[in-house]
Design an enzyme around this catalytic site. Structure first.
Site, PDB file in Angstrom:
ATOM      1  N   SER A  25       5.993   2.130  -0.901  1.00 44.00           N
ATOM      2  CA  SER A  25       5.712   3.163  -1.288  1.00 44.00           C
ATOM      3  C   SER A  25       6.601   4.162  -1.790  1.00 44.00           C
ATOM      4  CB  SER A  25       5.135   4.112  -0.540  1.00 44.00           C
ATOM      5  OG  SER A  25       5.438   4.482   0.982  1.00 44.00           O
TER       6      SER A  25
ATOM      7  N   HIS B 114      -0.741   1.297  -0.091  1.00 45.50           N
ATOM      8  CA  HIS B 114      -1.229   1.744  -1.574  1.00 45.50           C
ATOM      9  C   HIS B 114      -1.647   1.051  -2.775  1.00 45.50           C
ATOM     10  CE1 HIS B 114       1.121   5.454  -1.240  1.00 45.50           C
ATOM     11  NE2 HIS B 114       1.717   5.110   0.101  1.00 45.50           N
TER      12      HIS B 114
ATOM     13  N   LYS C 219      -5.479   7.457   1.359  1.00 49.22           N
ATOM     14  CA  LYS C 219      -5.298   7.099   0.102  1.00 49.22           C
ATOM     15  C   LYS C 219      -6.209   7.002  -1.327  1.00 49.22           C
ATOM     16  CE  LYS C 219      -0.702   6.434   1.485  1.00 49.22           C
ATOM     17  NZ  LYS C 219      -0.908   5.782   3.122  1.00 49.22           N
TER      18      LYS C 219
HETATM   19  C1  LIG Z   1       0.126   5.882   4.527  1.00 48.45           C
HETATM   20  C2  LIG Z   1       0.779   3.925   5.437  1.00 48.45           C
HETATM   21  C3  LIG Z   1       0.055   3.886   6.251  1.00 48.45           C
HETATM   22  C4  LIG Z   1      -0.343   4.629   6.915  1.00 48.45           C
HETATM   23  O1  LIG Z   1      -2.126   5.148   6.777  1.00 48.45           O
HETATM   24  P1  LIG Z   1      -2.563   6.528   7.744  1.00 48.45           P
HETATM   25  O2  LIG Z   1      -4.205   6.239   7.113  1.00 48.45           O
HETATM   26  O3  LIG Z   1      -2.557   7.687   6.956  1.00 48.45           O
HETATM   27  O4  LIG Z   1      -2.335   6.353   8.793  1.00 48.45           O
HETATM   28  C5  LIG Z   1       0.252   2.757   6.679  1.00 48.45           C
HETATM   29  N1  LIG Z   1       0.998   1.865   6.410  1.00 48.45           N
HETATM   30  C6  LIG Z   1       1.301   2.328   4.689  1.00 48.45           C
HETATM   31  C7  LIG Z   1       1.862   1.753   4.184  1.00 48.45           C
HETATM   32  C8  LIG Z   1       1.237   3.493   4.347  1.00 48.45           C
HETATM   33  O5  LIG Z   1       1.420   3.572   3.194  1.00 48.45           O
END
Ligand SMILES: *Cc1c(COP(=O)(O)O)cnc(C)c1O
Length: 402
Positions: free
Chosen positions: A185, A213, A245
């Site tokens: 990310s 992502h 996301k």
């Molecule tokens: C955002 C994210 C998470 C967490 O996901 P949530 O559903 O928002 O708790 C886990 N791993 C990665 C790589 C992320 O970017």
């Protein structure tokens, strides 16, 4: 007597002094391309709502309908009395979308990683993790009794070396688990999952990919990184992701074999001991899968916008790193300069956050932009010209304008 809570204020003020505290901005309304942040109308350039689904009429209608038919809460954890038909339907739909035997939905992606990883590997096992993996993976690994090793970011050769070394030093590992983010990310680069999967097979290791992502972004119709590399499920046994996301809602999930899912829900403490999603969340997630399956234009537009923005920014002389995805870092260097650039952009009407130490290494501060399918060409041109003006004022653009 000393105040036992004195550390709260002291540590907070320390963060403020070092300029490391979070100053929360307030979104006054929906997360749309033009939105209201701290009372100011700005272009959203840093949300994870890649496809604009958080405001999609079909998702909103599904959520409203579920409130009418099922109420606002589920009433329990899923193993007791909170397993609604909508939760079950969502998992069936997700498994089909992913081309997996089964899927399991957790409250969040964080709950999936921190609940499942420590169950997949324990005492006598080995976990091998990419050095830039997400914090929720790191916490999941910390909760495990397994031995841990880290390989260099995105480097399959180093992974191979770590696996060889670990097996030579202690050949008695019961199980080996390799974990990587699919899309990283901070830089927007993609894990070499094809090579990671091949090494997994070679070493008899399980492969776990966190595709938070990559979903809605990579692969056929946004099916994610396993689809992107056309890998089979005997090579990548755990595909983890999130509805928070590109899917535009909230909730973590895993996909894989039926055995994986049965194991996961019987063992993950975060799943067993925490209330299930409100029905509106499950219904909106089902609608998000409907939209991905029937409206391919969103993913297509996301990539068109991404290519347009990256080309314009590179032509202006910005260093945009080595991203291969709609995450485009605009490299700045010093933390203070990245913060100034972000403030100038905000004044000009573009909301993009600075990413600074300790989230990235010292001297690697950047503005992280995240593309959105709902942005128009005019919106992109508006943002690009704001970047150009602010970038020249702060000497971030190295080349002379053509
Ligand atoms: C955002 C994210 C998470 C967490 O996901 P949530 O559903 O928002 O708790 C886990 N791993 C990665 C790589 C992320 O970017």
């Amino acid at each position: 007597m000393r105040d036992p809570t004195a550390f709260l204020g002291e540590e907070y003020r320390d963060l403020v002094r070092q300029d490391l505290d979070w100053r929360l901005r307030v979104l006054g309304g929906p997360s749309t391309p033009w939105c209201v942040v701290d009372g100011k109308k700005v272009l959203m350039f840093c949300s994870n709502n890649y496809l604009g689904l958080s405001g999609h009429p079909r998702l909103k209608a599904a959520a409203l309908e579920a409130v009418k038919t099922h109420g606002v809460g589920s009433g329990s954890v899923r193993p007791i009395a909170g397993n609604m038909d909508l939760h079950v339907e969502l998992e069936a739909r997700l498994a089909k979308f992913k081309g997996a035997d089964a899927s399991l939905v957790y409250q969040t992606g964080f709950a999936a990683n921190s609940g499942l990883i420590p169950q997949l590997a324990g005492k006598g096992d080995l976990i091998v993790s990419d050095e830039l993996n997400h914090g929720s993976i790191i916490d999941g690994v910390r909760l495990s009794q397994a031995e841990r090793r880290v390989y260099k970011h995105g480097d399959a050769e180093d992974l191979s070396r770590v696996l060889d070394e670990a097996e030579r030093e202690s050949p008695q590992f019961r199980r080996i688990l390799i974990i990587t983010d699919g899309v990283f990310s901070m830089d927007g680069d993609i894990a070499p999952l094809d090579r990671v999967a091949a090494l997994g097979s070679e070493h008899g290791a399980m492969v776990y990919v966190d595709d938070a992502h990559g979903e809605g972004v990579l692969g056929e119709g946004g099916r994610g990184i396993v689809s992107h590399f056309k890998l089979t499920r005997d090579k990548v046994q755990v595909e983890m992701g999130t509805f928070s996301k590109a899917f535009g809602v909230v909730g973590g999930h895993i996909s894989g074999s039926r055995d994986l899912v049965n194991f996961a829900y019987n063992k993950s403490r975060t799943w067993l001991l925490s209330g299930s999603h409100p029905p509106a969340v499950a219904a909106a997630c089902i609608a998000a899968i409907d939209v991905l399956e029937s409206e391919p234009e969103h993913v297509k537009r996301l990539w068109e916008n991404t290519r347009y923005f990256k080309k314009a920014m590179a032509d202006l002389g910005f260093d945009i790193g080595k991203s291969e995805t709609p995450i485009t870092p605009v490299m700045v260097g010093e933390s203070s300069k990245a913060k100034k650039l972000s403030s100038k952009l905000f004044e000009a009407g573009v909301f993009a956050l600075p990413i600074v130490y300790p989230m990235v290494a010292q001297g690697k501060a950047r503005i992280r932009t995240i593309m959105n399918a709902a942005l128009s060409k005019e919106d992109l041109d508006f943002a690009i010209s704001a970047f150009e003006v602010a970038g020249r004022e702060l000497d971030v653009i190295s080349k002379i304008a053509p």
